[in-house]
Design a protein around this motif. Sequence first.
Motif, PDB file in Angstrom:
ATOM      1  N   ALA A 347      11.991 -75.789 -46.387  1.00  0.00           N
ATOM      2  CA  ALA A 347      12.795 -75.877 -47.609  1.00  0.00           C
ATOM      3  C   ALA A 347      12.200 -74.977 -48.677  1.00  0.00           C
ATOM      4  CB  ALA A 347      12.852 -77.324 -48.107  1.00  0.00           C
ATOM      5  N   LEU A 348      13.026 -74.133 -49.274  1.00  0.00           N
ATOM      6  CA  LEU A 348      12.572 -73.247 -50.331  1.00  0.00           C
ATOM      7  C   LEU A 348      12.100 -74.075 -51.523  1.00  0.00           C
ATOM      8  CD1 LEU A 348      12.264 -70.368 -51.475  1.00  0.00           C
ATOM      9  CD2 LEU A 348      14.609 -70.564 -52.344  1.00  0.00           C
ATOM     10  N   LEU A 349      10.892 -73.794 -51.968  1.00  0.00           N
ATOM     11  CA  LEU A 349      10.299 -74.548 -53.073  1.00  0.00           C
ATOM     12  C   LEU A 349      10.161 -73.645 -54.287  1.00  0.00           C
ATOM     13  CD1 LEU A 349       9.022 -77.208 -54.026  1.00  0.00           C
ATOM     14  CD2 LEU A 349       6.820 -76.349 -53.198  1.00  0.00           C
ATOM     15  N   THR A 350      10.876 -73.973 -55.343  1.00  0.00           N
ATOM     16  CA  THR A 350      10.770 -73.252 -56.614  1.00  0.00           C
ATOM     17  C   THR A 350      10.604 -74.271 -57.730  1.00  0.00           C
ATOM     18  OG1 THR A 350      13.178 -73.246 -56.920  1.00  0.00           O
ATOM     19  CG2 THR A 350      12.191 -71.333 -55.813  1.00  0.00           C
ATOM     20  N   TYR A 351      10.229 -73.770 -58.899  1.00  0.00           N
ATOM     21  CA  TYR A 351      10.095 -74.667 -60.047  1.00  0.00           C
ATOM     22  C   TYR A 351      11.046 -74.237 -61.151  1.00  0.00           C
ATOM     23  CZ  TYR A 351       8.379 -76.966 -64.213  1.00  0.00           C
ATOM     24  OH  TYR A 351       8.310 -77.701 -65.360  1.00  0.00           O
ATOM     25  N   SER A 352      11.855 -75.174 -61.591  1.00  0.00           N
ATOM     26  CA  SER A 352      12.718 -74.961 -62.748  1.00  0.00           C
ATOM     27  C   SER A 352      12.496 -76.122 -63.708  1.00  0.00           C
ATOM     28  CB  SER A 352      14.191 -74.894 -62.339  1.00  0.00           C
ATOM     29  OG  SER A 352      15.027 -74.848 -63.495  1.00  0.00           O
ATOM     30  N   PRO A 353      12.141 -75.829 -64.956  1.00  0.00           N
ATOM     31  CA  PRO A 353      11.886 -76.924 -65.896  1.00  0.00           C
ATOM     32  C   PRO A 353      13.127 -77.716 -66.265  1.00  0.00           C
ATOM     33  CG  PRO A 353      11.839 -74.806 -67.026  1.00  0.00           C
ATOM     34  CD  PRO A 353      11.938 -74.506 -65.560  1.00  0.00           C
ATOM     35  N   LYS A 354      14.302 -77.219 -65.879  1.00  0.00           N
ATOM     36  CA  LYS A 354      15.542 -77.919 -66.215  1.00  0.00           C
ATOM     37  C   LYS A 354      15.841 -79.059 -65.260  1.00  0.00           C
ATOM     38  CE  LYS A 354      18.103 -74.262 -66.081  1.00  0.00           C
ATOM     39  NZ  LYS A 354      19.304 -73.395 -66.150  1.00  0.00           N
ATOM     40  N   ASP A 355      15.255 -79.054 -64.078  1.00  0.00           N
ATOM     41  CA  ASP A 355      15.484 -80.142 -63.123  1.00  0.00           C
ATOM     42  C   ASP A 355      14.207 -80.427 -62.355  1.00  0.00           C
ATOM     43  OD1 ASP A 355      15.329 -78.564 -60.573  1.00  0.00           O
ATOM     44  OD2 ASP A 355      17.058 -77.551 -61.454  1.00  0.00           O
ATOM     45  N   MET A 356      14.219 -81.507 -61.600  1.00  0.00           N
ATOM     46  CA  MET A 356      13.028 -81.947 -60.880  1.00  0.00           C
ATOM     47  C   MET A 356      13.206 -81.828 -59.367  1.00  0.00           C
ATOM     48  SD  MET A 356      10.735 -82.840 -63.170  1.00  0.00           S
ATOM     49  CE  MET A 356      11.299 -81.396 -64.103  1.00  0.00           C
ATOM     50  N   THR A 357      13.966 -80.844 -58.930  1.00  0.00           N
ATOM     51  CA  THR A 357      14.213 -80.674 -57.495  1.00  0.00           C
ATOM     52  C   THR A 357      12.914 -80.479 -56.725  1.00  0.00           C
ATOM     53  OG1 THR A 357      16.344 -79.653 -58.027  1.00  0.00           O
ATOM     54  CG2 THR A 357      15.497 -79.338 -55.795  1.00  0.00           C
ATOM     55  N   HIS A 358      11.961 -79.787 -57.345  1.00  0.00           N
ATOM     56  CA  HIS A 358      10.703 -79.512 -56.642  1.00  0.00           C
ATOM     57  C   HIS A 358       9.949 -80.793 -56.294  1.00  0.00           C
ATOM     58  CE1 HIS A 358       9.302 -80.097 -60.752  1.00  0.00           C
ATOM     59  NE2 HIS A 358       8.069 -80.204 -60.299  1.00  0.00           N
ATOM     60  N   LEU A 359      10.116 -81.837 -57.113  1.00  0.00           N
ATOM     61  CA  LEU A 359       9.415 -83.101 -56.845  1.00  0.00           C
ATOM     62  C   LEU A 359       9.880 -83.725 -55.536  1.00  0.00           C
ATOM     63  CD1 LEU A 359       9.376 -84.735 -60.403  1.00  0.00           C
ATOM     64  CD2 LEU A 359       7.617 -83.339 -59.313  1.00  0.00           C
TER      65      LEU A 359
END
Length: 691
Positions: A347-359
């Motif tokens: 799974a592609l892991l990125t960080y966006s401060p607008k959502d917590m998908t990475h968690l």
Amino acid sequence: MNSTLTENSDGKATVDYKDPLSGGDRIGMPEKSSHHSSTSSLPSMSFHSMDPKQRSWIFESVGGYFAPAEDLSKLSPTRQEKLLMRDLIYAFSGVPSTHISADITVEEMADLSPDDMSKIRFKIDDGFTSVFRTLANELLPMIGHYISVQGFIDLTKMTPRCERTCLALANSMDNIMQQYHDLQSNLETELSEKKLDLQKLVEQIRPWLPTMEIFATIAVDMRHLKLNSSQLLSMLEDRYQEQKSKAKLEVKERLGQMLEYTSRNYMKMVQQWTQKGIINDTKQEFFIEDLNPAADNCWDSYWKTRYYLHTNRLPNFLLQQAEIILLAGKYFNILRQCNVIITPMNALLTYSPKDMTHLEIIRNSYELPAKKLKDYLFKDHQMVMHLRNLRNFCLLREKRFANDLMENSRQYMKNKVYQLKSNKMDGFLEKILEFLDDDFGVLFEMQLKEVDVMTQLKGIEPLNSGNENFASDTLDIHNSNGYETLALHYEVNWPVSLVINSQRLEQVQILHRVIFFLLHVKSELEAKKPIANSRSHRLRERMVKIILSVEQYMTMDIIEPQWTELITTVTRASNIDEVLSAFKHTLDQCVQLCLFAGIVYVRSIFTLGSICLNYCDSLSIETDSLEFNRCVAEYEENFESMLSSILGLVREFSKTVVKSGRANEKVPESSRQLLLRLESIDKDLEAKSFC
């Protein structure tokens, strides 16, 4: 057109025109420029017709070139406005302007700190009308901000071997700045097409001012603070969270884009580690370092120390996930070492401060190997059976084993330690275990510890708080008996030792030593048969009941329910860390509740037991003499005094929570249980005596 260029006394160049020109609006500057030109460059000049009354221009030195500076007092408001708009557009692109100046040089401006940046004062030529100057003044800080930002971008891109995260920041900033450059180009076009006025220019540039200010502080911070990759990402996160007002939503959006882009390289390392157990970190940016990647060791202590955590390389937005990030890759490597096949996530892991998908992705990446490792230990290595063995044998809950151990070893363990033989002790154990038909009997062995229980207790967590003044002592081997030093050990192999590790076994041994000592004292007391209804008989009976009550409190009131709950919990656990946590919690509770987290209490119990053993020795020479009765009275007094001291300690525990670094709210309740057991003995004895 004929003209003559001369230099006057103050270093300014003048040009005289023989034939004045009429008409025309353009003031000797081009309509378009390249926004990536250096601050020292200036576009080429073109001269158009001028007001017939204007006989000469003055050429100011700007950025190393001569640029025309007209006599503003002779210009109409319309031409002043156009001239000012032209100068602003070029100044906002880092091109030196004739009529806009700073109180320091351009070169000095590029090296200022964020604090000094705010001290720069830009000024518009006083020849412009006050209305124009007032309207444009609020935008003048944009000039210094732009120079800092563009200078950081250009310098970073030209720096060899620049950290990937820093380079990503420069590229991200450059991508966003392209929107600003497009705006500048549109403004030039509108100016040349006479569709722009100063009010409209200000309105279009104003929204970029807070963005450029934030970008400039980031750029200067990167030059002066020498931030590493994680510190850079943390700084961007802080800047993003600081933009809370609605007026700065556009700034926050751009910072969010920058943070997402800049963090890609770091998040790629997190993805490879959590989903494959691989560290690809040639520039030493990742917070996990594998200290011995080539080793092929199979024991728990190796896996505790294999990975080193560099906390200064961990971005703030991953702080709370640091442990499961570490464990995810660690468990992948443990499974790989155990030759367990596992299909990793991709799974592609990125960080966006607008959502917590990475968690969610990090959590799922961790759960996969953690669950697989738990299933492997329970199905292939019978983990539940190992945990039951610790309770049944090491904690002496298997009655036949406990009774046989005491019966076979009681007399031998009364010898001094130096008289004991390891092969004979092993013989005792083998003889007992062969009747129990236990598949893991070969894992048990008897050990003779070189420290007393109090010292061993001091060395483990979470009970060392509050015992700083206790002096650790090595046992005097020549003066110690076997029952004081004996400890049952359970030697498990990898990967079972991941759960039943040395620290947990240390806690089990402490409990075992106390229980074994109490059972030994009880056996010695029961082996002596004083005259019925005599004072010595009543004292012996009281001693037996007290010792038995303390032992039953430990085994029946504490260990049994705690271990039953442990087996239920680990059976239902979804991953290996729930097993580790439950096992640690159980042993912490058992040690704290059985021994009240106190060295003073444990020492008192051993002192009480020693009084009982000495009394047993006195019974071997029992007579009806007055001297014997005095001896019994003395033991009775000593026993009651020590028992009273123990009851005082327990009462204190029953009133307040243990005042240590790790208070246990169950201590008061459990201590009241022990009080009930001990206080009920006197009532029973009184009832028997009355009968």
